[in-house]
Every structure is written in C-alpha cells, then in structure tokens.
Design a protein around this motif. Structure first.
Motif, PDB file in Angstrom:
ATOM      1  N   ILE A 273       6.505  13.254  -4.165  1.00 48.84           N
ATOM      2  CA  ILE A 273       5.891  12.146  -3.986  1.00 48.84           C
ATOM      3  C   ILE A 273       6.185  11.081  -4.995  1.00 48.84           C
ATOM      4  N   GLN A 274       6.369  11.515  -6.204  1.00 52.84           N
ATOM      5  CA  GLN A 274       6.405  10.795  -7.394  1.00 52.84           C
ATOM      6  C   GLN A 274       7.986  10.323  -7.516  1.00 52.84           C
ATOM      7  N   LYS A 275       8.712  11.055  -6.943  1.00 49.44           N
ATOM      8  CA  LYS A 275      10.117  10.538  -6.705  1.00 49.44           C
ATOM      9  C   LYS A 275      10.423   9.531  -5.623  1.00 49.44           C
ATOM     10  N   LEU A 276       9.648   9.707  -4.571  1.00 49.35           N
ATOM     11  CA  LEU A 276       9.487   8.623  -3.552  1.00 49.35           C
ATOM     12  C   LEU A 276       9.328   7.169  -4.295  1.00 49.35           C
ATOM     13  N   SER A 277       8.509   7.379  -4.901  1.00 54.85           N
ATOM     14  CA  SER A 277       7.549   5.952  -5.804  1.00 54.85           C
ATOM     15  C   SER A 277       8.794   5.386  -6.472  1.00 54.85           C
ATOM     16  N   TYR A 278       9.834   6.011  -6.854  1.00 54.88           N
ATOM     17  CA  TYR A 278      10.628   5.540  -7.468  1.00 54.88           C
ATOM     18  C   TYR A 278      12.153   5.020  -6.712  1.00 54.88           C
TER      19      TYR A 278
ATOM     20  N   HIS B 211       0.801  -1.153   0.128  1.00 53.31           N
ATOM     21  CA  HIS B 211       0.144   0.168   0.060  1.00 53.31           C
ATOM     22  C   HIS B 211       0.687   1.259  -0.014  1.00 53.31           C
ATOM     23  N   ILE B 212       0.384   2.207  -0.620  1.00 57.48           N
ATOM     24  CA  ILE B 212       1.023   3.514  -0.694  1.00 57.48           C
ATOM     25  C   ILE B 212       1.458   3.999   0.420  1.00 57.48           C
ATOM     26  N   GLN B 213       0.660   4.042   1.615  1.00 54.85           N
ATOM     27  CA  GLN B 213       0.840   4.203   2.627  1.00 54.85           C
ATOM     28  C   GLN B 213       2.238   3.994   3.582  1.00 54.85           C
ATOM     29  N   LYS B 214       2.622   2.854   3.024  1.00 52.01           N
ATOM     30  CA  LYS B 214       3.758   2.119   3.389  1.00 52.01           C
ATOM     31  C   LYS B 214       5.103   2.718   3.107  1.00 52.01           C
TER      32      LYS B 214
ATOM     33  N   LYS C 113      -5.071   9.120   1.440  1.00 52.56           N
ATOM     34  CA  LYS C 113      -6.416   8.918   1.262  1.00 52.56           C
ATOM     35  C   LYS C 113      -6.761   9.890  -0.196  1.00 52.56           C
ATOM     36  N   ARG C 114      -6.073  10.931  -0.105  1.00 56.86           N
ATOM     37  CA  ARG C 114      -6.042  11.715  -1.575  1.00 56.86           C
ATOM     38  C   ARG C 114      -6.063  10.987  -2.747  1.00 56.86           C
TER      39      ARG C 114
ATOM     40  N   ILE D  22       4.888   9.567   2.630  1.00 56.77           N
ATOM     41  CA  ILE D  22       3.300   9.861   2.374  1.00 56.77           C
ATOM     42  C   ILE D  22       2.490   9.445   3.545  1.00 56.77           C
ATOM     43  N   GLY D  23       2.010  10.548   3.993  1.00 55.53           N
ATOM     44  CA  GLY D  23       0.940  10.458   5.467  1.00 55.53           C
ATOM     45  C   GLY D  23      -0.366   9.624   4.878  1.00 55.53           C
TER      46      GLY D  23
END
Length: 409
Positions: free
Chosen positions: A261-266, A215-218, A228-229, A222-223
């Motif tokens: 946030i998009q950088k964090l996802s990579y 999950h994205i919250q992990k 939720k958004r 990303i709080g």
C-alpha cells in the motif's frame, strides 16, 4: 531487459459509458437522445447526452426522470450483450499483443513494452529522432526526446491510439486510454480527458497525479475495508499515507500489505499484466426487495440456471463445481452479509453439460436447494435480497479440439 519495471509501457483502455454504448449500437435511434441503462430502480450508467442534462451514474430512476423527463431508459438486467461485446474487445486487443488483462467488462490493460522496443529500435536504426505524441500529455509536460523513457511512452501513446481506432473501426465503440510505466498509473491517468480521448503520463508528473487524489480509496488496490482502517489511523489522503511511519502501518496491516500500500501511494506498482484467457467461472445473480419462501427461491434459481447453461453451452467446457450465494436482509449492513456454500457436481451430471442441458436443470435445482438449506433454516421466517449461482472449475471436454477463439464467441 524490456520487461524490467522501469522500461515497461502499459496502456489502460476504458470504454466510454459501456452499457449505454452497447445499447446505442443495438438500436441506433437512441444515439442522440439522453439514454440511461436501468437495473432494478437504479440508472447504472447513461450516455453523455444524459450526463449533459445532469443525470449521473447510480442515480435512482425517480431522480433521473425528475431531472430529465425525456430520458429514455433501457433495461440492462440481462448482461449477455454486454458480456459478449466485452470479450470481443479483449479478443481484438489480443490480436495486437498477447498481454491483455481484463478488468470488469469495460476495462483492459495491455502491456505494449515489446512493440515499443521494436519501434524504438527501428527509429534508432533509421536515425530519425522525430516522434509525435498522440493525445494529451498529463500536466502539459514538455517531452524531452533525449530521454528514452519519454520516447518510449510517446511511442506507447501512438500504439494506444491505434488500439482505440481499431476498436472503433471494428466494433463501433469509443474509449479512453492512459499510457504510463505501470498498471496503477495508466489506470489513474486514463480518465483525465473524457470521453474518447487519451493521456500519457511522464514520470516527472507522477507525484502530481497521485497526490491529486482527494481520497485514499481512489487508489486502485486500496479497497473499502483497508481505507476504513487507514481512516481510523488518521490517514485520509495519499500525502498522509506517504508520510505515515512504516513500522506503525506494518503493525496494523501486516508487513506485506503495508509495504504494498505504501508503494502504491508513491505510484509504484510492479504487478504484471496477466492475460485473462477464458472466463474462470460463470455466474449470474438476481437482487430483489424480498424473497421469503422456498418456492420463490426455487423459481429464481431456475431462472438463473437457464441463462447460465446457455453461456456454458457456448463456451464448450464443463464445470465441476457449483456455488450458491445468498444475501439476507439487514437494516444495518447493506453489503457484507453474504454467505456461500459450494459442492462438486456429480460426474453423471457433468457429462450432460452441453449435450442435454434441459435435462439437468431439475437435478441442479435440487443440489442448489440442498446448499440453500445448509445456510437457511426454512422452518423459520427469512428475508433474502440476493441469490447468486456460480459454476467454476471449468475443464475442457475430454475429446475437445476447440481453439482459443471459442472463449470469445
């Protein structure tokens, strides 16, 4: 330079079931028994003996006792022993390396890049190419000793082991470590093997690690509200976020937040390890089922002040601001209905911190009750479930010659 983000080596250290370990050190008889640390009616953490029997963090005391009738429970509502041990860990890490950043009581980031560079130079000068990894390698990935990024991270794994050994030898605490090229990845990889183990992440396995989060919250950074958004946009996991059109995300979250946030996802994170130094504030809170009279509020504030003034005395600095936070009962919204008010502390009271602490409780209660009445109309019924007092804007005494060691004692 070594500081450039591609060459960084960051260690994330996470102490095992921290509160439970502190309790087992305070009372060694608890060591081999299933042990839980209780706050209110919740088991906030438990040792591995209890986990083997099925007790989980944040379980209700009733469920935990039902599962394991022989569970020993220790009251963990006084955070003082945990806080003091926590600062000893940070102080010890600071002896190895100046760049240590605290995260809560039981986690620390250490930027070991400079130590790695020194050791790498020594290796190259000695003409020795043999270097051995300490602990696990994420995904069992093969190490390529021709790749200096790999060698740097392997040296980082040796340093992580030395840090963990020092914490155990000096303080009797065990913990896990993650070694990677940034804070985000080191935090994510540190929990791969638990307890008391460590894992190094090589760059080629980064996508496997980050895409494996269910999950994205992990993703640290990303709080709850952002997650939720993102969910309303159909973004549930890391792959969704990587594939999501940047322009739409920027419109929803604002440009800088969306890009971060998009950088964090990579798995990209260039935030520095920022030394925490001494605490920036002292706070203490109490939660309860119901507090609905001024007399009760006053009593609870007084209790909080006794503990706080003790800690401020030990620290040696003087606070210049005080803040009161309350949480009112709401059947619909459990977490977000907190409200705060703060004000400067009058100069004649500031002078008394550390000297005549017992004489300032009464005037401080008066100040805090004034703040309370700004938030609550006491002529109407009220139902509070939390009170918190925070002293901040801490400054050294005018004549203070305290060394940095004072922070941690």
């Amino acid at each position: 330079p070594a500081r450039s983000t591609g060459r960084r080596v960051i260690v994330h250290l996470d102490l095992d079931c921290f509160y439970a370990q502190v309790e087992m050190i305070r009372n060694p008889e608890l060591r081999d028994k299933p042990l839980g640390v209780q706050q209110k009616n919740i088991v906030v953490t438990c040792n591995y003996e209890a986990r083997k029997c099925g007790v989980k963090k944040l379980m209700s005391v009733r469920d935990a006792k039902e599962k394991v009738p022989q569970l020993t429970l220790v009251n963990g509502e006084d955070l003082t022993p945990y806080r003091e041990t926590s600062y000893k860990v940070t102080e010890l890490l600071g002896e190895f390396c100046p760049l240590v950043e605290r995260l809560g009581f039981d986690e620390n980031f250490v930027d070991v890049t400079e130590i790695v560079e020194k050791r790498l130079n020594q290796l190259q000068q000695s003409g020795c190419s043999r270097v051995c990894v300490s602990g696990h390698v994420y995904n069992n990935q093969a190490i390529n000793l021709q790749d200096t990024t790999h060698v740097r991270l392997v040296i980082g794994s040796q340093i992580a082991e030395e840090l963990r050994e020092a914490i155990y030898a000096r303080l009797g605490l065990t913990g896990c470590a993650g070694v990677a090229s940034n804070k985000l990845l080191s935090k994510l990889v540190s929990g791969t093997f638990k307890p008391n183990q460590q894992t190094v992440l090589l760059p080629e396995s980064c996508q496997d690690l980050i895409r494996g989060l269910e999950h994205i919250q992990k993703v640290p950074g990303i709080g709850y509200k952002t997650a939720k958004r993102l969910e309303t946009l159909g973004v549930r996991n890391v792959c969704d976020l990587q594939a999501f059109p940047s322009a739409v995300l920027e419109k929803e979250l604002g440009v800088s937040n969306a890009q971060r946030i998009q950088k964090l996802s990579y798995g990209e994170d260039d935030s520095p390890v920022t030394p925490s130094g001494p605490p920036q504030s002292f706070s203490d809170e109490d939660s309860f089922k119901k507090c609905s009279s001024e007399v009760e509020v006053k009593e609870k504030i007084e209790e909080l002040l006794h503990n706080l003034l003790d800690r401020i005395d030990k620290d040696g600095r003087q606070p210049h601001t005080v803040r009161l936070t309350i949480r009112q009962f709401s059947s619909t919204n459990k977490w977000f209905n907190r409200e705060s008010r703060q004000c400067p502390i009058p100069p004649h009271l500031i002078q008394k911190f550390g000297k005549e602490s017992s004489n300032i409780i009464s005037p401080l209660v008066d100040i805090l009750m004034k703040l309370f009445r700004k938030m609550i109309d006491v002529d109407l019924p009220f139902h509070l479930t939390l009170l918190s007092v925070c002293f901040s804007n801490l400054k050294d005494l005018p004549s203070s010659k305290k060394g940095s060691i004072g922070f941690y004692l």
